[in-house]
Enzyme design. Structure first.
Site, short mmCIF file in Angstrom:
data_model
loop_
_atom_site.label_atom_id
_atom_site.label_comp_id
_atom_site.label_asym_id
_atom_site.label_seq_id
_atom_site.Cartn_x
_atom_site.Cartn_y
_atom_site.Cartn_z
N LYS A 226 77.50 -36.83 35.45
CA LYS A 226 77.39 -36.50 36.87
C LYS A 226 78.67 -36.90 37.59
CE LYS A 226 73.18 -35.52 35.78
NZ LYS A 226 72.94 -34.17 35.30
N ASP A 227 78.92 -36.21 38.66
CA ASP A 227 80.14 -36.43 39.43
C ASP A 227 80.23 -37.86 39.91
OD1 ASP A 227 82.36 -36.13 40.99
OD2 ASP A 227 81.58 -34.46 42.17
N LYS A 228 81.42 -38.43 39.81
CA LYS A 228 81.65 -39.77 40.35
C LYS A 228 81.43 -39.80 41.84
CE LYS A 228 85.43 -43.02 41.27
NZ LYS A 228 84.78 -44.29 40.93
#
Length: 694
Positions: A226-228
């Site tokens: 998942k996106d930071k």
């Protein structure tokens, strides 16, 4: 080399002809909420932090405090050396050893210390007083401190070294199984939990949890990164761990929570998800009229967007990952190594200077001392070149497999994007045409070719293709891909009308991919030829870097958001959240002392372990606040800076926001949906300008 623009990787067209409008994407990470959708179609939420009663723990032999009486004097000596908190940890460890289940003993990690002489005294204490335990030193929570880890001496005189072989073999096992051999056959070997994180990528969060538990990251499994720069919730599994151990970490974790525990028989692997549910808030929305916003939002729901691979797929640095992939496909090993190691634009000074130092000096040892541990690919290459000077292929193979394969996958994506743009340019977005590829409907086995579908990776919200975001990459292999029938449309198919534009797919090049029977097929070969790459013949014999040994796959050209909802909001204070996270829901259901004050939505935000409401000063700062320090696994918890809203005078001016909620299948990029809506670039450079103007 400049930062990537969308046109550099084939992102060129839109579906609708509506005008766009201005809106800021990810002004703060709590404006981008991602909830994984599991394989059964359930949206994953964090709902409970509590560990459930575990029958296995109830059935284990409990040792009374009398076990410690034999070591009472040693424990008191240890107390005078370290203090009460570490004493309790040591008592628990001795209890486990005294129970006789030596293979079930988990290591403990003592409090951090920056005093080397004190750490030496602690090491000597165990050598002199508790010889059945051994110690080593691991990194502490900051650059100046270290922690001592204590574990059973499985190779010493305490058990005649009967586990020494097991320790040697451990590196070849898929999981770090220390302390887990005494496991009830009635309990699933994997603990599944929901991981909630804010402004941290998946690998960083798992690395930190693993370090606190004293286990390796390879013990964990997950379905997708998942996106930071988001607030996300996803499923994670860990091999043979008790829920109460993980639940106890919640008091110490910053920006991370774990909960919703259960034991399962199998661990998660990449691709075991249907997709992701997004809740995205676009702030600072400016349009020529409200009708423009409404029409654009309605069009996104009805028509969807071109399913490009987003810029994240090609890395956030100035050296795109597809260029490294192209060098690998050509067999130019030294060039690929140089692209990974050489100085690049946009990195912080310390890293830039380290890269320049190596380029000028070839001093591997000195460069390794300067490179932070999150530069996994770079460090792996240098470590190998230190051992095998000049062997660039061996150095590339030293990069963790998951990461090194992303380079060649990135090149596949580069070709796919250009083919998708040419399909739109030549034939539009309204209807299928002769020679289009589609997933077959009905019983047409004689007309189709069974091929591998590669729509399994979860890149829809991932920045993971920048190697700087990786630390101790999971060695879990990609899952087996499913077989899907694909066919090229003929004249009869066009007459029947059984296929629509939504059915059109394009191939990701590989040995088992087939191409459209119209002129779009030539696009792949033309772009590959520009890079001196053949899609039918390999330039070398290294299979993993050969396009003819990659299976390839297919991807839908057009994608509609699922369960699409939107609403226009008005706000005046930039630090007020406009969407509710899982953590918000949990804290609302808890006593008020958990959040320490009135509801932050009333403008009285108090101290909290999560600071989702913090205002970022600019997109550039957010990029630089990745864990690009010398601490491994993101141990240093860096929060976004608090910036007060600036107003000239009087009451703050009302602004508009557009909140969107929708689900996308795995491998689809939410940023491409937002691009279709706004008709503006998703590049880092462009988003910086919006944040500067806001």
């Amino acid at each position: 080399m400049k930062h990537l623009e969308e046109s550099d990787v084939g992102i060129s067209f839109y579906i609708s002809q509506l005008p766009g409008f201005r809106g800021i994407l990810k002004q703060r990470y709590c404006d981008f909420i991602v909830n994984e959708v599991d394989s059964d179609g359930n949206v994953v939420h964090l709902t409970s932090l509590d560990a459930p009663p575990e029958s296995m723990e109830k059935n284990e032999t409990k040792i009374s405090d009398q076990s410690n009486k034999g070591y009472a004097s040693e424990i008191e000596l240890f107390r005078s050396l370290v203090g009460d908190s570490d004493v309790e940890c040591l008592k628990g460890l001795i209890d486990q050893v005294a129970s006789g289940i030596e293979d079930g003993v988990s290591p403990i990690v003592l409090s951090s210390s920056s005093d080397k002489s004190h750490r030496t005294a602690v090491h000597n204490f165990f050598k002199e007083n508790l010889k059945f335990l051994v110690t080593d030193t691991i990194d502490g929570p900051d650059t100046s401190s270290k922690c001592i880890r204590v574990r059973l001496n499985s190779g010493g005189s305490h058990n005649n070294g009967r586990n020494s072989r097991k320790r040697k073999d451990r590196r070849d096992k898929p999981f770090d199984s220390r302390g887990s051999d005494n496991w009830s056959e009635h309990v699933g070997k994997f603990l599944r939990f929901h991981l909630y994180k804010e402004n941290k990528d998946t690998q960083e969060a798992i690395g930190l949890i693993g370090k606190m538990l004293g286990i390796q990251p390879r013990s964990f499994g997950f379905a997708g990164t998942k996106d930071k720069r988001s607030v996300s919730t996803q499923r994670v599994t860990v091999f043979k761990q008790h829920a109460n151990r993980l639940a106890a970490l919640n008091e110490r974790l910053i920006g991370i929570k774990v909960g919703d525990f259960c034991h399962v028989r199998e661990g998660l692997v990449l691709g075991q998800l249907l997709g992701n549910r997004f809740t995205i808030t676009l702030r600072g929305v400016v349009a020529d009229s409200e009708e423009t916003i409404k029409a654009s939002a309605d069009a996104l729901g009805r028509l969807g967007f071109i399913n490009y691979f987003g810029l994240q797929r090609f890395g956030s640095g100035s050296v795109p990952t597809h260029l490294i992939g192209a060098a690998l496909l050509r067999g130019e090993w030294e060039t690929a190594v140089s692209l990974i190691l050489d100085p690049r634009e946009g990195e912080r000074d310390a890293i830039r200077k380290a890269r320049e130092y190596y380029k000028e000096s070839d001093d591997i040892e000195g460069t390794l001392r300067q490179f932070p541990r999150h530069l996994v690919a770079e460090r792996a290459i240098l470590q190998c070149l230190k051992k095998y000077p000049g062997n660039y292929l061996q150095a590339l193979k030293a990069i963790p497999r998951t990461l090194r394969m992303m380079y060649v996958h990135s090149y596949q994506s580069y070709l796919w994007n250009h083919a998708a743009s040419m399909r739109v340019q030549n034939y539009g977005t309204k209807q299928v045409v002769l020679g289009d590829l589609v997933y077959c409907k009905g019983d047409n086995a004689e007309k189709v070719t069974r091929v591998v579908n590669s729509e399994f990776d979860d890149d829809g919200c991932s920045d993971a293709f920048d190697s700087s975001h990786f630390d101790e990459i999971s060695e879990t292999d990609l899952p087996e891909e499913r077989n899907d029938p694909v066919k090229a449309l003929d004249a009869e198919d066009l007459l029947t009308g059984n296929y629509t534009i939504d059915d059109v797919v394009l191939p990701l090049p590989g040995s088992r991919a087939i191409y459209p029977t119209n002129d779009i097929a030539q696009v792949y070969h033309d772009f590959a030829k520009k890079d001196a790459i053949s899609l039918t013949e390999s330039a070398h014999s290294v299979k993993e870097f050969s396009i003819t040994n990659m299976t390839g796959g297919f991807r839908r050209v057009f994608q509609k958001p699922i369960d699409f909802e939107w609403e226009l909001l008005t706000y005046t204070e930039g630090n007020i959240p406009l969407a509710e996270t899982d953590w918000d829901k949990i804290t609302k259901s808890k006593p008020s002392n958990i959040i320490g004050g009135e509801d932050s939505r009333n403008g009285n935000e108090k101290e909290n372990s999560f600071q989702c409401m913090k205002q970022s000063e600019s997109f550039e700062h957010n990029v630089n606040l990745s864990t690009d320090n010398n601490e491994p696994n993101g141990v240093t918890e860096i929060g976004l800076p608090q910036v007060e809203p600036q107003f000239e005078s009087g009451a703050p001016e009302a602004q508009r926001a557009l909140k969107l909620s929708f689900t996308l299948p795995a491998s689809c990029y939410a940023t491409m949906a937002i691009r279709e809506l706004l008709k503006t670039s998703t590049s880092v450079a462009f988003q910086k300008t919006l944040n500067t103007l806001s």
